[in-house]
Design a protein around this motif. Structure first.
Motif, short mmCIF file in Angstrom:
data_model
loop_
_atom_site.label_atom_id
_atom_site.label_comp_id
_atom_site.label_asym_id
_atom_site.label_seq_id
_atom_site.Cartn_x
_atom_site.Cartn_y
_atom_site.Cartn_z
N GLU A 89 0.83 -1.20 0.00
CA GLU A 89 0.00 0.00 0.00
C GLU A 89 0.87 1.26 0.00
O GLU A 89 0.58 2.23 -0.70
CB GLU A 89 -0.94 0.01 1.21
N TYR A 119 2.32 1.65 -3.37
CA TYR A 119 1.28 2.11 -4.28
C TYR A 119 1.06 3.62 -4.13
O TYR A 119 0.95 4.34 -5.13
CB TYR A 119 -0.03 1.34 -4.03
N ARG A 120 1.01 4.08 -2.87
CA ARG A 120 0.86 5.53 -2.64
C ARG A 120 2.06 6.28 -3.23
O ARG A 120 1.89 7.32 -3.86
CB ARG A 120 0.73 5.82 -1.14
N ASP A 121 3.26 5.75 -3.02
CA ASP A 121 4.46 6.38 -3.58
C ASP A 121 4.42 6.40 -5.10
O ASP A 121 4.79 7.39 -5.73
CB ASP A 121 5.73 5.66 -3.10
N LEU A 122 3.94 5.30 -5.67
CA LEU A 122 3.83 5.21 -7.13
C LEU A 122 2.82 6.24 -7.65
O LEU A 122 3.09 6.91 -8.66
CB LEU A 122 3.41 3.80 -7.55
N LYS A 123 1.68 6.36 -6.96
CA LYS A 123 0.68 7.34 -7.38
C LYS A 123 1.25 8.76 -7.29
O LYS A 123 1.03 9.58 -8.19
CB LYS A 123 -0.58 7.24 -6.51
N ALA A 124 1.99 9.05 -6.22
CA ALA A 124 2.61 10.38 -6.07
C ALA A 124 3.63 10.61 -7.17
O ALA A 124 3.69 11.70 -7.77
CB ALA A 124 3.25 10.52 -4.70
N GLN A 177 3.66 9.20 -10.08
CA GLN A 177 2.92 9.33 -11.33
C GLN A 177 2.36 10.75 -11.47
O GLN A 177 2.44 11.35 -12.53
CB GLN A 177 1.78 8.31 -11.36
N ALA A 178 1.81 11.28 -10.37
CA ALA A 178 1.28 12.65 -10.40
C ALA A 178 2.41 13.64 -10.68
O ALA A 178 2.24 14.58 -11.47
CB ALA A 178 0.59 12.98 -9.08
N ASN A 179 3.57 13.42 -10.05
CA ASN A 179 4.73 14.29 -10.31
C ASN A 179 5.19 14.18 -11.76
O ASN A 179 5.56 15.19 -12.37
CB ASN A 179 5.88 13.94 -9.36
#
Length: 174
Positions: A100, A103-108, A110-112
């Motif tokens: 999890e 996943y949060r790091d990946l989402k961040a 991806q947003a960056n």
């Protein structure tokens, strides 16, 4: 317990005392012996670990007319399996938390990345616009410089003719 001790049909307290004397309840058997001797006719279930590491479940059941039956079950494997299941569950929960977080790091990230791509596109657009503005501006600057050079040459070429003109005529030419 040896067969000859059982054949002598000891009382329950003698049986427990025999086990305590032979180290079954560890170096300080007092608590276990008292617990077992206080069973009476109450229905109970409890566990204890033998000196050899085996885990025993002790079930006490009253019988009609007085007395009780004590059932000893070796539950070492069950306890070991429960511990393995608990450890596996804990490891799975930890892995889930790690996943999890990843996943949060990946989402961040991806947003960056999307933001960086937008900024790069904006930079390219700005560079294109600047180029489109700079080309005509360079043309105007070059034309102005050329015009200044041409006027200088014209002044040099026309200088002898200008000298022959009157003051008023020279002012008009200038």
């Amino acid at each position: 317990v040896p067969d000859d001790v059982i054949a002598s049909r000891p009382t329950f307290s003698d049986y427990i005392q025999y086990l305590a004397d032979h180290g079954e309840y560890g170096p300080e058997p007092g608590h276990h012996v008292q617990q077992l001797l206080a069973l009476g006719s109450q229905r109970r279930t409890f566990e204890r670990t033998r000196p050899n590491g085996r885990i025993m479940e002790i079930k006490v059941n009253a019988v009609p007319g007085g007395g009780f039956v004590v059932i000893y079950s070796d539950i070492t494997e069950r306890k070991r399996n429960e511990e393995e299941i608990r450890a596996s569950r804990d490891a799975a929960e930890e892995a889930s938390r790690t996943i999890e977080a990843a996943y949060r790091d990946l989402k961040a990230a991806q947003a960056n990345l999307i933001q960086a791509e937008k900024m790069a596109s904006l930079g390219q657009l700005t560079a294109g616009i600047a180029h489109e503005i700079k080309n005509p501006l360079n043309f105007v600057n070059n034309f102005a410089a050329l015009s200044v050079d041409l006027l200088s040459e014209l002044k040099e070429t026309a200088a002898p003719g200008l000298a022959a003109l009157t003051e008023k005529q020279r002012a008009e030419v200038e």
